[in-house]
Design an enzyme around this catalytic site. Structure first.
Site, PDB file in Angstrom:
ATOM      1  N   SER A 240      -8.815   1.501   6.497  1.00 44.72           N
ATOM      2  CA  SER A 240      -8.077   1.096   5.400  1.00 44.72           C
ATOM      3  C   SER A 240      -7.765  -0.147   5.689  1.00 44.72           C
ATOM      4  O   SER A 240      -7.022  -0.476   6.836  1.00 44.72           O
ATOM      5  CB  SER A 240      -6.895   2.267   5.104  1.00 44.72           C
ATOM      6  OG  SER A 240      -6.219   1.321   4.339  1.00 44.72           O
TER       7      SER A 240
ATOM      8  N   ASP B 290      -8.025   4.648  -3.059  1.00 45.65           N
ATOM      9  CA  ASP B 290      -6.756   5.164  -3.912  1.00 45.65           C
ATOM     10  C   ASP B 290      -6.495   4.740  -5.297  1.00 45.65           C
ATOM     11  O   ASP B 290      -6.328   5.632  -5.953  1.00 45.65           O
ATOM     12  CB  ASP B 290      -5.596   4.557  -2.990  1.00 45.65           C
ATOM     13  CG  ASP B 290      -5.521   5.183  -1.511  1.00 45.65           C
ATOM     14  OD1 ASP B 290      -5.886   6.385  -1.321  1.00 45.65           O
ATOM     15  OD2 ASP B 290      -5.353   4.204  -0.785  1.00 45.65           O
TER      16      ASP B 290
ATOM     17  N   ARG C 145       3.517  -7.888  -0.591  1.00 50.42           N
ATOM     18  CA  ARG C 145       3.913  -6.944  -1.648  1.00 50.42           C
ATOM     19  C   ARG C 145       4.824  -7.307  -2.878  1.00 50.42           C
ATOM     20  O   ARG C 145       4.443  -7.023  -3.979  1.00 50.42           O
ATOM     21  CB  ARG C 145       4.224  -5.651  -0.951  1.00 50.42           C
ATOM     22  CG  ARG C 145       3.250  -4.910   0.044  1.00 50.42           C
ATOM     23  CD  ARG C 145       2.134  -4.433  -0.918  1.00 50.42           C
ATOM     24  NE  ARG C 145       1.093  -3.848  -0.414  1.00 50.42           N
ATOM     25  CZ  ARG C 145      -0.184  -4.507  -0.108  1.00 50.42           C
ATOM     26  NH1 ARG C 145      -0.460  -5.686  -0.139  1.00 50.42           N
ATOM     27  NH2 ARG C 145      -1.049  -3.813   0.519  1.00 50.42           N
TER      28      ARG C 145
ATOM     29  N   ASP D 105       4.395   0.287   1.628  1.00 56.00           N
ATOM     30  CA  ASP D 105       4.087  -0.269   0.846  1.00 56.00           C
ATOM     31  C   ASP D 105       4.677   0.138  -0.544  1.00 56.00           C
ATOM     32  O   ASP D 105       5.097  -0.404  -1.488  1.00 56.00           O
ATOM     33  CB  ASP D 105       2.519  -0.552   0.480  1.00 56.00           C
ATOM     34  CG  ASP D 105       2.034  -1.540   1.394  1.00 56.00           C
ATOM     35  OD1 ASP D 105       2.887  -2.110   1.869  1.00 56.00           O
ATOM     36  OD2 ASP D 105       0.960  -1.357   1.727  1.00 56.00           O
TER      37      ASP D 105
HETATM   38  N1  ARG Z   1       1.537  -1.190   8.460  1.00 56.08           N
HETATM   39  C1  ARG Z   1       1.619  -2.609   7.769  1.00 56.08           C
HETATM   40  C2  ARG Z   1       2.639  -2.880   7.181  1.00 56.08           C
HETATM   41  O1  ARG Z   1       3.456  -1.938   6.642  1.00 56.08           O
HETATM   42  C3  ARG Z   1       0.242  -3.030   6.979  1.00 56.08           C
HETATM   43  C4  ARG Z   1      -0.374  -1.876   6.227  1.00 56.08           C
HETATM   44  C5  ARG Z   1      -1.683  -2.497   5.606  1.00 56.08           C
HETATM   45  N2  ARG Z   1      -2.543  -1.321   4.901  1.00 56.08           N
HETATM   46  C6  ARG Z   1      -3.500  -1.073   5.270  1.00 56.08           C
HETATM   47  N3  ARG Z   1      -3.959  -0.233   4.434  1.00 56.08           N
HETATM   48  N4  ARG Z   1      -4.142  -1.680   6.199  1.00 56.08           N
HETATM   49  O2  ARG Z   1       3.086  -4.163   6.873  1.00 56.08           O
END
Ligand code: ARG
Length: 397
Positions: free
Chosen positions: A170, A13, A92, A121
């Site tokens: 991912s 990305d 984040r 995110d």
């Molecule tokens: N779904 C989780 C969250 O919103 C983790 C996302 C992590 N991203 C990834 N690309 N694995 O906290």
């Protein structure tokens, strides 16, 4: 000259975003910012290699200390979301703040991320970024790109994509947890192959058990087996030890903020161990009233944490309560690693709300309280219900 600071991991990305910021958005210069929240060293090398291949500057900011301190706050709040320890969510806002600092120091006009328009995110980053005067750019979301489109674009433009396992999964890693999603895992009925896991061995293959002790001071973990540790080292060490016992795997359907469900796999050996130990110590120290009330406070903390809103005024208020309760949460917990579990098997504290004398089967009275004093309580216990039932019987006759 216009300049954008991009949250940069070197993954698919963000690699695509470098080109898009120049070609589609017209920025003269893009600088990459990689924030260290405890991801493996290989990721920084990847990010650097990708940045070099792009010919962009890469700034690496070490935020591990800040991040682990937020993780330890989450231990005091027993924070889990739908059953798993918060990891990505806590990282984040820390990452977002570090990027703002770099962008400001480097005279940037904009900050950009490579998040899609479907996940959490984007919301967590922008909650921090929109508090600044910088423009916020989200190329993947704004141009409605798919991962397939990105893969083709990267191939056509000869972009240096480094995605581990060919970008099949991912993956998001920090000190506190490792998240694996996407690819075939998007089918909720697909059993994850063993190789999605890197931190934990298959719990089915663990036969040995191990006892460890965790010492807490005011709710913060400070020692392991009696030795004092720096917080980052404590988490790293526990990830190793507990991971060897297959502790801390989650396979779940997660409800995201936008209302979409996502199939998630997580590994979080240290987090599970510390959270279990902390809760066991609270069980010894806090009164029932505090424990009952704190559950609601903890849930709110976890919810705001999940949303990435760690600067929300509600958070300050919750922290006030949590801090007041944690002053007595000092002591030691023994954890037994056993078949993929981290089970508290002992706890001690000078602040225990527990009297062995009072509760024991072997003593008859404590101070002026005797067993017989409970007779009056026993007579009243359930009295109102008996009255109500008797009234119903009478009226049914
Ligand atoms: N779904 C989780 C969250 O919103 C983790 C996302 C992590 N991203 C990834 N690309 N694995 O906290």
């Amino acid at each position: 000259m216009t300049r954008a600071a991009l949250a940069f991991s070197g993954g698919l990305d963000t690699t695509v975003c470098v080109s898009l910021l120049k070609e589609e958005y017209g920025y003269d210069e893009v600088i990459g910012v990689t924030v260290d929240v405890g991801q493996p060293a290989a990721e920084f090398k990847e990010a650097q290699a990708t940045a070099d291949a792009h010919g962009i500057d890469l700034h690496v900011v070490d935020a591990t200390t800040e991040f682990v301190s937020l993780c330890f706050d989450s231990v005091r709040a027993n924070a889990t979301y739908q059953g798993y320890p918060l990891g990505t969510a806590l990282a984040r806002p820390i990452i977002a703040e570090s990027i703002i600092s770099v962008a400001t120091a480097e005279d940037c006009d904009a900050v950009a991320h490579g998040c899609t328009g479907k996940g959490n995110d984007q919301l967590r980053f922008e909650a921090v970024w929109r508090n600044s005067d910088l423009a916020v750019i989200a190329p993947i979301r704004e141009l409605e790109l798919t991962r397939e489109w990105e893969q083709e674009y990267a191939a056509e433009h000869d972009l240096p994509v480094q995605a581990g396992n060919d970008g099949v999964w991912s993956i998001d890693t920090n000190l506190w947890s490792r998240s694996i999603e996407g690819g075939e895992l998007e089918n909720p009925n697909y059993t994850p192959p063993e190789d999605v896991y890197e931190w934990t061995v298959d719990p089915a293959n663990t036969t040995e058990t191990e006892l460890i002790t965790i010492g807490f001071e005011s709710g913060y973990p400070v020692t392991l087996n009696g030795d004092e540790y720096d917080p980052v080292e404590l988490v790293e060490t526990l990830n190793e030890i507990a991971g060897e016992h297959g502790v801390g795997r989650t396979d779940m359907m997660e409800d995201r903020m936008l209302g979409l469900k996502v199939r998630e796999n997580y590994e979080h050996p240290a987090a599970t161990t510390l959270l279990n130990a902390h809760e066991a110590l609270e069980g010894l120290v806090l009164t029932k009233d505090e424990r009952d009330f704190k559950r609601d406070i903890d849930n709110e903390w976890a919810q705001k944490g999940y949303e990435g809103l760690i600067n929300h005024p509600l958070m300050d208020a919750l922290e006030g309560f949590i801090d007041a309760t944690q002053q007595r949460v000092t002591g030691t917990v023994t954890i037994k690693f056993e078949g993929g579990r981290a089970r508290p098997v002992g706890r001690e504290s000078v602040s225990a709300a527990y009297s062995a004398d009072a509760a024991s089967f072997n003593t008859s009275s404590v101070g002026e309280i005797t067993q017989q004093d409970a007779t009056g309580v026993a007579k009243y216990h359930g009295y109102q219900g008996r009255i109500a039932n008797a009234a119903t019987e009478t009226s049914e006759k």
